[in-house]
Scaffold this active site. Structure first.
Site, PDB file in Angstrom:
ATOM      1  N   GLU B 255      -6.970  91.320 -28.437  1.00 38.75           N
ATOM      2  CA  GLU B 255      -5.877  92.176 -28.658  1.00 38.75           C
ATOM      3  C   GLU B 255      -4.861  92.619 -27.948  1.00 38.75           C
ATOM      4  O   GLU B 255      -3.587  93.058 -28.345  1.00 38.75           O
ATOM      5  CB  GLU B 255      -6.760  93.342 -29.273  1.00 38.75           C
ATOM      6  CG  GLU B 255      -7.329  93.378 -30.806  1.00 38.75           C
ATOM      7  CD  GLU B 255      -7.690  94.802 -31.234  1.00 38.75           C
ATOM      8  OE1 GLU B 255      -7.734  95.823 -30.633  1.00 38.75           O
ATOM      9  OE2 GLU B 255      -7.545  94.840 -32.603  1.00 38.75           O
ATOM     10  N   HIS B 276     -26.904  74.186 -24.742  1.00 43.62           N
ATOM     11  CA  HIS B 276     -27.401  73.379 -25.694  1.00 43.62           C
ATOM     12  C   HIS B 276     -26.942  73.551 -27.012  1.00 43.62           C
ATOM     13  O   HIS B 276     -27.333  73.117 -28.268  1.00 43.62           O
ATOM     14  CB  HIS B 276     -29.120  73.737 -25.789  1.00 43.62           C
ATOM     15  CG  HIS B 276     -29.948  73.636 -24.697  1.00 43.62           C
ATOM     16  ND1 HIS B 276     -30.637  72.572 -24.541  1.00 43.62           N
ATOM     17  CD2 HIS B 276     -30.414  74.606 -23.590  1.00 43.62           C
ATOM     18  CE1 HIS B 276     -31.368  72.754 -23.484  1.00 43.62           C
ATOM     19  NE2 HIS B 276     -30.883  74.064 -22.934  1.00 43.62           N
ATOM     20  N   LYS B 385      -4.075  96.239 -42.829  1.00 42.92           N
ATOM     21  CA  LYS B 385      -4.861  97.219 -43.161  1.00 42.92           C
ATOM     22  C   LYS B 385      -3.995  97.805 -44.279  1.00 42.92           C
ATOM     23  O   LYS B 385      -4.751  98.630 -45.088  1.00 42.92           O
ATOM     24  CB  LYS B 385      -4.392  98.287 -41.966  1.00 42.92           C
ATOM     25  CG  LYS B 385      -5.561  97.837 -40.561  1.00 42.92           C
ATOM     26  CD  LYS B 385      -5.447  99.088 -39.678  1.00 42.92           C
ATOM     27  CE  LYS B 385      -6.395  98.625 -38.473  1.00 42.92           C
ATOM     28  NZ  LYS B 385      -6.268  99.358 -37.292  1.00 42.92           N
TER      29      LYS B 385
END
Lengths: 394, 394
Positions: B255, B276, B385
């Site tokens: 951000e 792994h 938003k």
């Protein structure tokens, strides 16, 4: 059962499906070379597994020792579990602090152990097992390993523990439909028949249809990588329960395709959480990412808000908001020229998880064909394993 | 308290420290423009916070409602907690299934609520709160938000809940040293004085020394990005407890720096788990990554193996193996021409966590200077938003 929407991938025109790759896939499948996939047609093995796990069902806790492919598929499945006990703990690391904390909470008399290592040589798993044994956690132990002499099998034999065969022709990261995924799933009360059914439907569509999802997905991903520089593949489910599925995908994709300088880097994201963490970077940082959003039908789910304290929420549910956020992120990615694929599922359950896992296994295999890679080996990590053994001996 | 080893970064020659950036940092700090950092010198606020949380200490459970910066710092701290109760649950998503499951397990009479939103406008947090209220989870509620009229503060006032001020000059992702990190940490029994002390020592070294860790780290990262095409920054702690710290870092980095097409993509990895899962890709896939391994002193930690069942493990501990794996991965990355930084800490505790978080906050700020970016805004996410609110209203 699931839909794949590629409209947001910004391809300008549709890619023509490379049917020859699909034919290669079908031929390999027909010749029995894709054992991890054909497992989904079986039913009898499950009946046998149900019997094997019976002694574990009385326990409060079951530890699943294993790492990578011996763990992630089971974790993805167990994330759907709704049962109280036995409570499963997936131990995929060797942090002494984690184990110390765990031992404080467990009663050895009510704890079972499932130990999974294909090779039977995985040092982390062997160390976990010996440590647990010293703490008396060996009331009931079940081992899953290849049917050949190896340290884990020898140890099991010396202790008279039952041992299930890890299929030799199924690599760890492709093992979710085998005993490796089934045992933890059954212990967690998961409907494994539905899981395999969802997978079988997707498999069948790739054996029968001319433009199945994974072929289009593989081609779009490679086009975006090669022509548009999208070197990261972000998988972003809007579901807490699909978090481990996203981690499973990251292993599958990274280990299968990250070789010879090829492959894209998988990134697990979570909606809406990463809208508040990574979205700024996704939208306005380097344009090097291809996004796949997993979109369950959330509208209407959850408690309906009756309070008028926040007027815009009246009569809405948490699921309505989840849905609106998902749609907004999808639109915003498109408006910011970020290619995005939308995979819709009805709900998060065994059937849709099986479908998604089968889709991504086939997409991985088809991508390996297109990239001329072996999707089933992992040659680069052997050196590190050798070194670790060497340093441990010092 | 921690060491930074850059020898594996394959720079050929040492970069000369850009002292002017350090001076800019010091000037900004001296002028009070870096409020998130100066918090670490305080002590009195903690005494006040301790009083505020007293009513919560009797509870079995405390829910922390918040997302992004309102959650990740607290989670990183709580990962060090050893206490039994209250048990903290960080709710940073709006998955209806997660809440349904949670409500089944909680007793409203023994559950407290801490609600954190800087703006007081975060729709996820408001929806979480209303849903919890409808379920009767409002025995004790504490709100943290900016000292100005906003929906969350109004709601708190209408319910007579105590309200703590979120400092207006401290953005969410930089808020770990403020009330936002301190309240969850205190509820979790974390030694916040040690946490701030570790941070303060690192801060001081950046105010006093000529080649402090974050300046070198920032320059190396940018050199590797700009000259060597390393567009991903992989943070790989060898510690389960530092997993949330790595996620905190990912938000901070993404951000703060992902704007104007700049920034590198942070990736949280975990040793040995991702050996792994991702190591094959790291070693032999595209060479686009810069690695930072976090290395606690693990040797000798954990139970000493006495069994001779696996000869090479006799007298060894889990910590010895953890150490050997870490060293092997470090060496293998170098041998495969992957630039790697090694950050050593004595042990994973409050002091070292504070030190690491301060280091990475300063590294982020110095990188923003070098890249000519504003490290404190996040302009690109506003559109999403707005859209989400629009879709919710439909």
């Amino acid at each position: 059962m699931f839909t794949q929407n590629l409209e947001g991938c910004q391809l300008e025109e549709k890619l023509s499906p490379k049917i020859e790759m699909l034919e290669r896939f079908r031929k390999a499948y027909g010749a029995g070379e894709l054992a991890p996939l054909s497992l989904v047609e079986q039913r009898e093995d499950i009946i046998a597994f149900q019997k094997v796990i019976e002694p574990f069902l009385k326990f409060e806790d079951v530890l699943i020792l294993g790492t990578g492919g011996s763990s992630l598929g089971g974790q993805a499945l167990y994330a759907l579990s709704a049962q109280e006990k036995p409570h499963l703990h997936f131990l995929d690391n060797i942090d002494p602090h984690t184990f110390e904390k765990l031992f404080m909470d467990l009663n050895p008399k009510t704890t079972g152990l499932v130990v999974i290592s294909k090779s039977g040589l995985t040092v982390e798993t062997l160390m976990q097992l010996l440590t647990c044994m010293q703490r008396g956690l060996m009331e009931e132990v079940l081992v899953i390993t290849e049917p050949q002499e190896n340290p884990l099998r020898k140890l099991a034999k010396s202790q008279n523990w039952p041992c299930l065969d890890h299929p030799p022709d199924v690599g760890g990261r492709y093992a979710c439909f085998s005993v490796v995924g089934m045992i933890p799933a059954l212990l967690g009360g998961i409907d494994v028949f539905a899981f395999r059914k969802g997978a079988a439907e997707v498999l069948r569509s790739h054996l029968e249809n001319s433009e199945p999802t994974a072929l289009l997905g593989a081609q779009v991903g490679l086009f975006l990588k090669n022509k548009r520089g999208k070197s990261l593949s972000v998988l972003m489910p809007y579901s807490d329960q699909l978090h481990f599925f996203a981690l499973w995908y990251c292993q599958l994709w990274a280990e299968s395709l990250g070789k010879n300088g090829k492959g894209t880097t998988p990134v697990a994201a979570l909606g809406t959480v990463d809208q508040h963490s990574q979205l700024q970077l996704y939208l306005d940082g380097p344009k090097d990412k291809f996004f796949t959003l997993i979109a369950p039908q959330w509208a209407g789910k959850g408690d309906r808000i009756t309070s008028t304290l926040i007027p815009e929420f009246v009569h809405k549910t948490m699921g309505d908001l989840f849905s609106a956020e998902l749609r907004a992120t999808y639109e915003t990615l498109i408006r910011n020229q970020c290619p995005v694929r939308l995979m819709g599922i009805d709900e998060v359950n065994e059937k849709s998880l099986g479908a998604l896992m089968m889709h991504f296994m086939i997409e991985t295999i088809l991508t390996s064909y297109l990239e001329d890679l072996n999707a089933f080996d992992q040659p680069a990590v052997e050196e590190g394993k050798r070194l670790a053994r060497e340093y441990l001996a010092l």
